[in-house]
Design an enzyme around this catalytic site. Sequence first.
Site, mmCIF file in Angstrom:
data_model
loop_
_atom_site.group_PDB
_atom_site.id
_atom_site.type_symbol
_atom_site.label_atom_id
_atom_site.label_comp_id
_atom_site.label_asym_id
_atom_site.label_seq_id
_atom_site.Cartn_x
_atom_site.Cartn_y
_atom_site.Cartn_z
ATOM 1 N N GLY A 36 21.164 31.270 35.495
ATOM 2 C CA GLY A 36 20.264 31.544 36.591
ATOM 3 C C GLY A 36 20.006 32.779 37.133
ATOM 4 N N ARG A 61 26.939 26.935 23.685
ATOM 5 C CA ARG A 61 27.905 27.870 23.912
ATOM 6 C C ARG A 61 29.307 27.332 24.156
ATOM 7 N NH1 ARG A 61 25.258 29.355 29.726
ATOM 8 N NH2 ARG A 61 25.898 27.473 30.676
ATOM 9 N N ARG A 66 66.654 42.217 47.522
ATOM 10 C CA ARG A 66 66.536 43.330 48.575
ATOM 11 C C ARG A 66 67.484 43.050 49.481
ATOM 12 N NH1 ARG A 66 60.637 42.752 47.504
ATOM 13 N NH2 ARG A 66 59.704 44.800 47.157
ATOM 14 N N ARG A 78 70.085 45.421 45.167
ATOM 15 C CA ARG A 78 69.438 46.958 45.314
ATOM 16 C C ARG A 78 70.378 47.421 46.796
ATOM 17 N NH1 ARG A 78 63.372 48.387 46.974
ATOM 18 N NH2 ARG A 78 63.980 47.223 48.866
ATOM 19 N N SER A 108 64.873 50.737 36.878
ATOM 20 C CA SER A 108 63.940 49.500 37.559
ATOM 21 C C SER A 108 62.823 50.351 37.951
ATOM 22 C CB SER A 108 64.575 48.595 38.219
ATOM 23 O OG SER A 108 63.687 47.528 38.554
ATOM 24 N N MET A 119 18.662 35.685 35.678
ATOM 25 C CA MET A 119 17.389 36.101 34.879
ATOM 26 C C MET A 119 16.454 35.103 34.620
ATOM 27 S SD MET A 119 19.255 38.977 32.696
ATOM 28 C CE MET A 119 20.063 37.983 31.799
ATOM 29 N N ARG A 162 12.749 33.311 27.177
ATOM 30 C CA ARG A 162 13.892 32.914 27.691
ATOM 31 C C ARG A 162 14.918 34.136 27.569
ATOM 32 N NH1 ARG A 162 15.423 27.325 28.286
ATOM 33 N NH2 ARG A 162 13.721 26.006 27.370
ATOM 34 N N THR A 190 57.359 49.917 41.238
ATOM 35 C CA THR A 190 55.931 50.601 41.242
ATOM 36 C C THR A 190 55.112 50.415 42.383
ATOM 37 O OG1 THR A 190 55.543 48.198 40.288
ATOM 38 C CG2 THR A 190 55.822 50.097 38.787
ATOM 39 N N ASN A 191 55.517 50.126 43.663
ATOM 40 C CA ASN A 191 55.197 49.950 44.929
ATOM 41 C C ASN A 191 55.264 51.445 45.266
ATOM 42 O OD1 ASN A 191 54.771 46.894 44.661
ATOM 43 N ND2 ASN A 191 56.886 46.699 45.967
HETATM 44 C C1 PEP Z 1 58.997 49.390 45.022
HETATM 45 O O1 PEP Z 1 58.948 50.214 45.811
HETATM 46 O O2 PEP Z 1 58.280 48.964 44.008
HETATM 47 C C2 PEP Z 1 59.957 48.341 45.267
HETATM 48 C C3 PEP Z 1 60.178 47.247 44.560
HETATM 49 O O3 PEP Z 1 60.561 48.337 46.578
HETATM 50 P P1 PEP Z 1 59.960 48.143 47.840
HETATM 51 O O4 PEP Z 1 58.834 47.528 47.595
HETATM 52 O O5 PEP Z 1 61.080 47.134 48.641
HETATM 53 O O6 PEP Z 1 59.863 49.570 48.478
HETATM 54 MG MG MG Z 2 60.261 50.836 46.915
#
Ligand code: PEP
Ligand code: MG
Length: 875
Positions: A100, A332, A569, A624, A767, A102, A91, A770-771
């Site tokens: 399933g 398991r 926003r 913002r 803040s 292998m 086995r 990150t987008n």
């Molecule tokens: C971002 O850029 O992470 C952000 C929160 O702003 P937006 O997505 O509105 O550009």
């Molecule tokens: Mg932004």
Amino acid sequence: MTKYVYDFAEGHKDLKDLLGGKGANLAEMVRLGLPVPPGFTITTEACREYLTAGEPPAELSAQVDTHLAALEQTMGRTLGQPDDPLLVSVRSGAKFSMPGMMETVLNVGLTDASVGGLAAVSGNERFAWDSYRRLIQMFGKTVCDVPGEAFEHALDQVKGGRADVELSADELRELVGTFKQIFAEHTGRDFPQDPREQMDLAVRAVFDSWHAPRAVVYRRQERIPADLGTAVNIVAMVFGNLGPDSGTGVAFTRDPATGATGVYGDYLANAQGEDVVAGIRNTVPLQDLERLDKVSFDQLTDIMHTLEQHYRDLCDIEFTIERGKLWMLQTRVGKRTAAAAFTIASQLVDEGLIDLDEALRRQSGARLAQLMFPTFDAAATGEPIAKGVAASPGAAVGQVVFDSARAVELAAQGKKVILVRRETNPDDLPGMIAAQGILTSKGGKTSHAAVVARGMGKTCVCGADALTVDTAAGEFTVHGTTVREGDLISVDGTSGAVYLGEVPVQPSPVVRYFDGELAPDVDPLVSAVHRLLTHADQRRRLAVRANADTGDDAARGRRFGAQGIGLCRTEHMFLGERRALVERLILAEGEREQEEALAALLPLQRDDFVEIFQAMDGLPVTIRLIDPPLHEFLPPLEELAVAVATAEHPDPHAEKLLAAVRRMHEQNPMLGLRGVRLGLVIPGLFGMQVRAIAQAAVKVRAEGGDPRPEIMVPLVGAVQELEAVRVDAERILKEEELAGVPIGTMIEVPRAALTADQIAEAADFFSFGTNDLTQMGWGFSRDDVEGSFFSRYLELGVFGVSPFETIDRDGVGRLVRIAVAEGRQARPDLKIGVCGEHGGDPDSVRFFHEVGLDYVSCSPFRVPVARLEAGRAAL
Ligand code: PEP
Ligand code: MG
């Protein structure tokens, strides 16, 4: 000398790397004194060396000799011994379960010489010949690549419509002859009559099956590393097909679907394991075993209890009963649904097996998210009309609509709608918000529709390419069926299926609990979620805020546990009827006209903020200032140009607009006149917003409320930009007699991250956006790339998951680390959060905890997920 072979008595459950999951757990059961058929495990290391060199390691054969001899000694007979053969199963068993995927070969050791011996000692000639034909069939197929249909066809011919069990010993003997012929025809050799050769070939076949295409695909999907290799378990055969006092079954120590206590499983009398898996005959519920064989049933339930106590978790098992004697073939920690995961963990805490920390550790935000989506009633779904990418889970039913405005209009009349588009863009946002679900014919998991829908917790299927969407005609066609506006469809974002008509849905009780509609003690699942989230809240260091632009969203965020708003926003507040006012602002000639336009917007903005402050009374609300380029509020260039060109009478307003749109046109709007740049070019715009914030706060406070506004400036790349806005904002706040409003900035331009020490001098908080930081860090625009080359990049492994979904730790994450460290060095009391979409992504939340942020902010729907993950990160 490397040890490649372990007797079951030598291993234990923590040796999964070496012995695979199955081998390690068999060894553990031996240690627990449970009845396991004797055997040994060839290590994953042997497999890896075989796969690299194309030959097993030189020492392997001798080590197998030693362990086989010991096994034969224990069993009192030798492999394939003619008068009383020891048979073994071979086995596979990798570190991570790959069900399933292998190979396994049973009855190894049976030959022309020993089949008679097996008949004699079992007193069952039929059984012996059936075992032999199974061996030739399985061995032929998995070890020597004989097409399975060749055997199945021959078997069907002999059966002539009867069931397997109705074949006589003579018929089976004849079938063995036929099978051997088939084997010889396809392989050019006779079926091997040396038991040890059978075993060695089977071991190689199991090693090779690591690279079987379906195993490769499975690993890729489950993210199991490709270089682990599989272990091979050689186990003395026990037989569940020796008569009515024998049988085989699978069981769970609790219900893996719901987590309900009580054993749960299936049993099949007079059968071997693969019969259960193959579903050849109908199984009976495990409880029936109590009636059939009470001694074995009692022993089995005792063993299941022992295993649960030992593993401190739900276990699944495979067992065989051979003439009234119970054998454990596998155990398991069992897979389970998201609901069962929460329920079981909470039960185990009650039972004193684990503590709350461990219960929390065993959950995940992704699972909690699954529990928050409504589901279709599985019994009620028919054939789907199409399948697409399961982009955002949930079950949505509604009338088809093809444009955003129509979706909003019908939703306002109380209708449930599904927005169907070829693909969506930011203009579709109001329609997406209004719709129950979104269906697109183009784009994948990272398309605009998918990303936005996930953020909103809205059901979405995208890339259903069988659909031809004709927006202008208001219909789509799929495989000859035409679906028009108003027709009902059902969209399953969990499976990607699309159904015609209405499939019944069930709302998630977990969401109803978050919404305050259900008490925490209403059912075991809800109370488990309540308990573990409460514990996560006690453990976490990160605060969790919501991204919310309206009073309703803010209120929902708060109900879901948000400790404020991390991103409000303001651009959504300039859409709809207010677009005309923005047009006025853009077309204004001279300062006075501009001021008038802004003055008209001010009271509307003030009311927006009043509503939000009320919903978030006593909690921080980060607002913002406007971010997108102003031309996004104007009609598209082509539309205007056509309107002007085809107008019967000259329309000076349209002409003026067209000229403005032409003037404001940008090649790369993402990198153009937006954010703080806009604020500096039209200072009255930010000023109006700051004044509206201040007036709203003063008003709410006068009414006895406790508004806590924070003003956030987007897209800052240099401290001078922030300073200029700050001077103006402070003046206005003073004029409006509002003190103590923090003014901070987004960190979303790489330069801001790299000059965070300077920027911190002018910022009360950071803040991370990150987008944008991801867009600008990678140098690609999300709207342009997700639909074009992302799938290729995922395929190539440039990234394992879209960097817009989970933070890219090495690159964008490094910018975050630098900005946190240098910002805090300049200003130790700097408050730091994140408000990009990553704030609600489980893996990213862990990262933000590690780098020491103060809070994450995400869409209201993601708030519980972030709370849970922040708690887990702190353990
Ligand atoms: C971002 O850029 O992470 C952000 C929160 O702003 P937006 O997505 O509105 O550009
Ligand atoms: Mg932004």
